[in-house]
Design an enzyme around this catalytic site. Structure first.
Site: not given
Ligand code: EPU
Length: 349
Positions: A170, A248, A344
């Site tokens: 990012r 995010s 972010e």
């Molecule tokens: N999780 C929770 N609670 C929540 C959200 C997530 O427990 O409310 C847990 C999920 O169960 C999972 C882990 O956290 O085990 C990761 O969640 P997720 O796969 O939804 O991804 P993220 O790390 O929350 C990142 C990116 C997203 C991208 C996804 C998929 C960042 C800041 N965000 O989110 O990017 O779509 O991975 O690769 O790195 C964006 O930048 O706008 C964005 C949506």
């Protein structure tokens, strides 16, 4: 790319409301729509050389103030051009004002693969290198060969390599002080043809595809990856057209292996991804949810009910309302997990 622009061309000027996916009320004092590179020398000589630039694409990763002072460029350059092609891959130049998701769809249709994990990300092609968009195991920096810019510090176009761009999670040169004089004009992507394409299916949300390939001999196509990514995003992330948001709101923080181990002893359910440098990336959404914020509201803003990393505008919020919510969430996460969260989106408020 040529520097022989017509010096008399000038962009169109308007003072106008700036569209943004958080639906924050924002008027730019002087907005200039850039739809022709021949306008660049005029912009250079008239004001931009000595003033900080604000460049707006689709407004999908911006926190905007009610009034955007100084000059704003509304990026509207269009065009997709094949630069070179072999039997295995293709180099394609895409103008900064093209829609990101439309470009991903077009690339797949043309038989150029690699972008399928990055489907349905809101925004423009020109914004994609700025925060090095990443999702489902792929970051855009892996597919970029050059970012073509206008450098206001010298009034010339330049083709920046991926090393020049300093891509990281990012992050990139374009977010740093030394990148502030650079206006992204287009991005050159090196994409694979079918014979040379390999799917990236490591991310947990893509496991159904890798398992189907392993157990049932299902041949994973780029379209199947695209469809799965679109389905997961539709399920988890709010559509900004109906619930205003900027994806995010926080980065997933990087911590030392020791910090991660200590947290895991206390919180066995901790979601952490080991990094090649020995550190661990923690899922901020998980920590925010543990702090009890998922689905909660504070006035006109709230935390999305299905993804705690996403803050939403529930009515007539202004930037300060979102930042106030982000601050209390950040304080709770710091107190409980000893981790400082970083916002972010780019914040001009
Ligand atoms: N999780 C929770 N609670 C929540 C959200 C997530 O427990 O409310 C847990 C999920 O169960 C999972 C882990 O956290 O085990 C990761 O969640 P997720 O796969 O939804 O991804 P993220 O790390 O929350 C990142 C990116 C997203 C991208 C996804 C998929 C960042 C800041 N965000 O989110 O990017 O779509 O991975 O690769 O790195 C964006 O930048 O706008 C964005 C949506």
């Amino acid at each position: 790319m040529s520097n022989r622009q017509k010096p008399t061309s000038r962009p169109s000027f308007r003072s106008q409301a700036v569209h943004n996916t958080l639906a924050l009320p924002c008027v730019a004092e002087s907005a200039w729509q850039l739809d022709d590179e021949s306008c660049l020398p005029w912009l250079q000589s008239h004001w931009l050389a000595n003033q900080p630039m604000k460049i707006v694409g689709a407004g999908s990763n911006l926190i905007l103030p009610p009034i955007l002072t100084g000059p704003t460029i509304l990026m509207a350059l269009k065009g997709i051009t094949v630069i070179e092609e072999t039997t295995h891959d293709i180099l394609v130049n895409v103008a900064a004002g093209e829609s990101w998701h439309d470009w991903v769809q077009q690339s797949l249709k043309a038989g150029w693969f690699g972008l399928e994990n990055l489907a349905l990300i809101p925004g423009t092609v020109g914004a994609s290198p700025v925060q090095n968009i990443g999702a489902y195991g792929v970051e855009v920096g892996q597919l970029i060969e050059h970012v073509n810019v206008w450098d206001f510090s010298c009034g010339q176009t330049k083709a920046l390599t991926t090393d020049d761009c300093q891509f990281a999670y990012r992050d990139s040169l374009f977010k740093k002080p030394e990148g502030q004089a650079l206006l992204i004009l287009s991005v050159s992507f090196r994409l694979r043809k079918k014979a040379a394409w390999q799917p990236t299916l490591d991310y947990p949300d893509l496991k159904p595809l890798s398992q189907a390939a392993l157990l049932d001999g299902f041949v994973v196509s780029p379209q199947a990856v695209f469809d799965q990514v679109v389905a997961v995003r539709r399920l988890k992330l709010p559509d900004p057209a109906s619930i205003p948001n900027a994806g995010s709101f926080f980065k997933n923080p990087l911590v030392s292996a020791e910090h991660c181990d200590r947290l895991r002893q206390r919180y066995p359910g901790l979601v952490a991804y080991p990094q090649t440098d020995g550190r661990a990336k923690l899922a901020a959404g998980w920590m925010i949810e543990q702090c009890g914020w998922k689905g909660r509201q504070l006035g006109d803003v709230g935390v999305h009910e299905r993804q705690a990393l996403v803050l939403v505008n529930l009515g007539n919020a202004q930037a300060r309302d979102l930042l106030a919510l982000a601050e209390v969430i950040g304080a709770d996460v710091l107190e409980r997990f000893g981790v400082a969260l970083e916002i972010e989106p780019i914040c001009w408020a």
